[in-house]
Motif scaffolding. Structure first.
Motif, PDB file in Angstrom:
ATOM      1  N   THR A  66       0.835  -1.193   0.000  1.00 49.83           N
ATOM      2  CA  THR A  66       0.000   0.000   0.000  1.00 49.83           C
ATOM      3  C   THR A  66       0.873   1.249   0.000  1.00 49.83           C
ATOM      4  OG1 THR A  66      -0.175   0.093   2.426  1.00 49.83           O
ATOM      5  CG2 THR A  66      -1.879  -1.140   1.227  1.00 49.83           C
ATOM      6  N   ALA A  67       0.371   2.299  -0.638  1.00 48.08           N
ATOM      7  CA  ALA A  67       1.080   3.582  -0.684  1.00 48.08           C
ATOM      8  C   ALA A  67       0.064   4.702  -0.514  1.00 48.08           C
ATOM      9  CB  ALA A  67       1.824   3.733  -2.011  1.00 48.08           C
ATOM     10  N   ASN A  68       0.431   5.680   0.285  1.00 48.27           N
ATOM     11  CA  ASN A  68      -0.464   6.826   0.480  1.00 48.27           C
ATOM     12  C   ASN A  68       0.342   8.083   0.782  1.00 48.27           C
ATOM     13  OD1 ASN A  68      -0.235   5.416   3.335  1.00 48.27           O
ATOM     14  ND2 ASN A  68      -0.782   7.553   3.744  1.00 48.27           N
ATOM     15  N   TYR A  73      -6.522  12.899   2.791  1.00 48.45           N
ATOM     16  CA  TYR A  73      -6.995  12.062   1.685  1.00 48.45           C
ATOM     17  C   TYR A  73      -6.277  10.711   1.677  1.00 48.45           C
ATOM     18  CZ  TYR A  73      -7.554  10.436  -3.150  1.00 48.45           C
ATOM     19  OH  TYR A  73      -7.796   9.674  -4.265  1.00 48.45           O
ATOM     20  N   GLY A  74      -4.950  10.750   1.706  1.00 51.70           N
ATOM     21  CA  GLY A  74      -4.182   9.511   1.608  1.00 51.70           C
ATOM     22  C   GLY A  74      -4.282   8.641   2.843  1.00 51.70           C
ATOM     23  N   SER A  75      -4.128   9.255   4.021  1.00 52.11           N
ATOM     24  CA  SER A  75      -4.114   8.482   5.262  1.00 52.11           C
ATOM     25  C   SER A  75      -5.472   7.851   5.549  1.00 52.11           C
ATOM     26  CB  SER A  75      -3.699   9.382   6.426  1.00 52.11           C
ATOM     27  OG  SER A  75      -2.390   9.879   6.230  1.00 52.11           O
ATOM     28  N   ASN A  76      -6.543   8.621   5.390  1.00 54.01           N
ATOM     29  CA  ASN A  76      -7.871   8.084   5.673  1.00 54.01           C
ATOM     30  C   ASN A  76      -8.295   7.047   4.640  1.00 54.01           C
ATOM     31  OD1 ASN A  76      -8.153   9.672   7.940  1.00 54.01           O
ATOM     32  ND2 ASN A  76      -9.156  11.335   6.852  1.00 54.01           N
ATOM     33  N   GLY A  77      -7.951   7.301   3.373  1.00 52.78           N
ATOM     34  CA  GLY A  77      -8.319   6.359   2.325  1.00 52.78           C
ATOM     35  C   GLY A  77      -7.661   5.008   2.505  1.00 52.78           C
ATOM     36  N   ILE A  78      -6.340   5.014   2.715  1.00 52.51           N
ATOM     37  CA  ILE A  78      -5.632   3.743   2.862  1.00 52.51           C
ATOM     38  C   ILE A  78      -5.981   3.095   4.203  1.00 52.51           C
ATOM     39  CG2 ILE A  78      -3.427   4.276   4.019  1.00 52.51           C
ATOM     40  CD1 ILE A  78      -3.878   2.448   0.635  1.00 52.51           C
ATOM     41  N   THR A 117       9.756  -9.195  -1.887  1.00 56.20           N
ATOM     42  CA  THR A 117       9.989  -9.694  -3.248  1.00 56.20           C
ATOM     43  C   THR A 117       8.824 -10.523  -3.764  1.00 56.20           C
ATOM     44  OG1 THR A 117      11.169 -11.620  -2.359  1.00 56.20           O
ATOM     45  CG2 THR A 117      12.493  -9.688  -2.945  1.00 56.20           C
ATOM     46  N   GLU A 118       7.899 -10.921  -2.873  1.00 52.71           N
ATOM     47  CA  GLU A 118       6.753 -11.723  -3.279  1.00 52.71           C
ATOM     48  C   GLU A 118       5.582 -10.857  -3.741  1.00 52.71           C
ATOM     49  OE1 GLU A 118       6.715 -15.070  -3.381  1.00 52.71           O
ATOM     50  OE2 GLU A 118       8.818 -15.055  -2.758  1.00 52.71           O
ATOM     51  N   ALA A 119       5.618  -9.574  -3.396  1.00 54.44           N
ATOM     52  CA  ALA A 119       4.470  -8.700  -3.648  1.00 54.44           C
ATOM     53  C   ALA A 119       4.725  -7.780  -4.839  1.00 54.44           C
ATOM     54  CB  ALA A 119       4.177  -7.866  -2.408  1.00 54.44           C
ATOM     55  N   HIS A 120       3.760  -7.738  -5.747  1.00 51.83           N
ATOM     56  CA  HIS A 120       3.858  -6.853  -6.910  1.00 51.83           C
ATOM     57  C   HIS A 120       2.608  -5.972  -7.070  1.00 51.83           C
ATOM     58  CE1 HIS A 120       7.471  -8.935  -8.320  1.00 51.83           C
ATOM     59  NE2 HIS A 120       6.860 -10.065  -7.972  1.00 51.83           N
ATOM     60  N   GLY A 121       1.567  -6.260  -6.298  1.00 51.66           N
ATOM     61  CA  GLY A 121       0.342  -5.468  -6.369  1.00 51.66           C
ATOM     62  C   GLY A 121       0.378  -4.327  -5.367  1.00 51.66           C
ATOM     63  N   VAL A 122       0.074  -3.119  -5.833  1.00 47.69           N
ATOM     64  CA  VAL A 122       0.136  -1.926  -4.982  1.00 47.69           C
ATOM     65  C   VAL A 122      -1.224  -1.220  -5.001  1.00 47.69           C
ATOM     66  CG1 VAL A 122       1.347   0.227  -4.470  1.00 47.69           C
ATOM     67  CG2 VAL A 122       2.564  -1.640  -5.647  1.00 47.69           C
ATOM     68  N   VAL A 123      -1.794  -1.017  -3.815  1.00 45.36           N
ATOM     69  CA  VAL A 123      -3.016  -0.233  -3.671  1.00 45.36           C
ATOM     70  C   VAL A 123      -2.620   1.177  -3.259  1.00 45.36           C
ATOM     71  CG1 VAL A 123      -5.142   0.070  -2.342  1.00 45.36           C
ATOM     72  CG2 VAL A 123      -4.462  -2.209  -3.131  1.00 45.36           C
ATOM     73  N   MET A 124      -3.147   2.189  -3.963  1.00 44.32           N
ATOM     74  CA  MET A 124      -2.649   3.553  -3.784  1.00 44.32           C
ATOM     75  C   MET A 124      -3.762   4.563  -3.492  1.00 44.32           C
ATOM     76  SD  MET A 124       0.049   3.707  -6.955  1.00 44.32           S
ATOM     77  CE  MET A 124       1.003   5.055  -6.264  1.00 44.32           C
ATOM     78  N   PHE A 125      -3.522   5.370  -2.466  1.00 37.82           N
ATOM     79  CA  PHE A 125      -4.260   6.608  -2.225  1.00 37.82           C
ATOM     80  C   PHE A 125      -3.205   7.713  -2.174  1.00 37.82           C
ATOM     81  CE2 PHE A 125      -8.091   4.318  -1.000  1.00 37.82           C
ATOM     82  CZ  PHE A 125      -9.103   5.237  -1.248  1.00 37.82           C
ATOM     83  N   VAL A 126      -2.783   8.175  -3.344  1.00 41.34           N
ATOM     84  CA  VAL A 126      -1.682   9.124  -3.448  1.00 41.34           C
ATOM     85  C   VAL A 126      -2.124  10.336  -4.266  1.00 41.34           C
ATOM     86  CG1 VAL A 126       0.687   9.478  -4.296  1.00 41.34           C
ATOM     87  CG2 VAL A 126       0.039   7.273  -3.293  1.00 41.34           C
ATOM     88  N   LYS A 127      -1.848  11.532  -3.780  1.00 40.15           N
ATOM     89  CA  LYS A 127      -2.225  12.746  -4.501  1.00 40.15           C
ATOM     90  C   LYS A 127      -1.462  12.842  -5.823  1.00 40.15           C
ATOM     91  CE  LYS A 127      -3.743  16.304  -2.341  1.00 40.15           C
ATOM     92  NZ  LYS A 127      -3.920  17.553  -1.547  1.00 40.15           N
ATOM     93  N   ASP A 128      -2.038  13.558  -6.790  1.00 35.20           N
ATOM     94  CA  ASP A 128      -1.547  13.505  -8.165  1.00 35.20           C
ATOM     95  C   ASP A 128      -0.081  13.917  -8.334  1.00 35.20           C
ATOM     96  OD1 ASP A 128      -2.132  16.118  -7.545  1.00 35.20           O
ATOM     97  OD2 ASP A 128      -3.485  16.461  -9.237  1.00 35.20           O
TER      98      ASP A 128
END
Length: 219
Positions: A66-68, A73-78, A117-128
């Motif tokens: 996950t990335a935020n 916006y980012g903290s609450n969303g993630i 190294t096992e993870a490639h999927g990223v969920v993002m709540f990041v400003k533009d």
């Protein structure tokens, strides 16, 4: 933005002034005890988070990064996403990275994403702005295709053609939008002479048409 609306709402409440937002999606603003005069025409980020959990499940991801951005916006969303993910069996959230709005070390942020190294999927709540910087660094380091993203509406409304190879196979969310022709007709008929009840309209008009309002600046 949600950050601006949160600040303004605290002031407007003191004077019992209603506030209506077209873009503020922070779940904090749903608290009617605190923000009793705030209204909006868009749903809370909790709905985006719920949709993201459904997408992650349908993709059969086992590990999720996950990335935020470090703001409302980012903290609450993630945060909403991670809370909902706790009720899902077989999916593990790992290596959550937080990006400061003043962050300049995107190499370090990419390194954090690469730790698992096992993870490639990223969920993002990041400003533009921060999103563009992160995608740019991933591309610069030759990691196009390494990650697959599920991203919130900040990406959903952004033109990422410059990073097409990085963004390939990503899924983004955007709010449903449609044109209200009656409102467009009304709004485009306004000018500083006919809209005297709004004290800021002349300033808006001059900014939009890059002029000083007079008989030769009619839009």
């Amino acid at each position: 933005s949600s950050s601006v609306s949160l600040t303004v709402a605290n002031i407007f409440k003191l004077f019992e002034i209603p506030q209506i937002s077209y873009a503020s999606t922070s779940s904090d603003l749903s608290d009617k005890t605190t923000y009793s005069y705030f209204y909006r025409v868009v749903p809370s980020d909790e709905y985006q988070a719920s949709a993201m959990v459904d997408i992650v499940q349908s993709l059969d991801w086992i590990y999720v990064l996950t990335a935020n951005t470090n703001e409302d916006y980012g903290s609450n969303g993630i945060g909403a996403f991670e809370d909902l993910l706790k009720d899902v069996d077989g999916v593990c959230s790992d290596n959550s990275i937080e990006i400061n709005l003043s962050d300049e070390d995107y190499d370090a942020r990419v390194d954090e994403l690469l730790e698992n190294t096992e993870a490639h999927g990223v969920v993002m709540f990041v400003k533009d702005t921060q999103l563009e910087e992160l995608l740019d660094k991933i591309k610069e380091r030759g990691l196009s295709g390494h990650f697959r993203f599920v991203a919130s509406d900040s990406w959903g409304t952004l033109d990422v053609s410059e990073w097409a190879d990085v963004a390939e196979d990503s899924i983004t969310i955007t709010l449903h939008q449609y044109t209200v022709e009656e409102f467009d007709d009304y709004f485009t008929s306004l000018n500083p002479d006919t809209n005297t009840r709004n004290p800021w309209f002349t300033e808006y008009w001059e900014y939009t048409f890059n002029c000083t309002y007079n008989s030769t600046c009619t839009g």
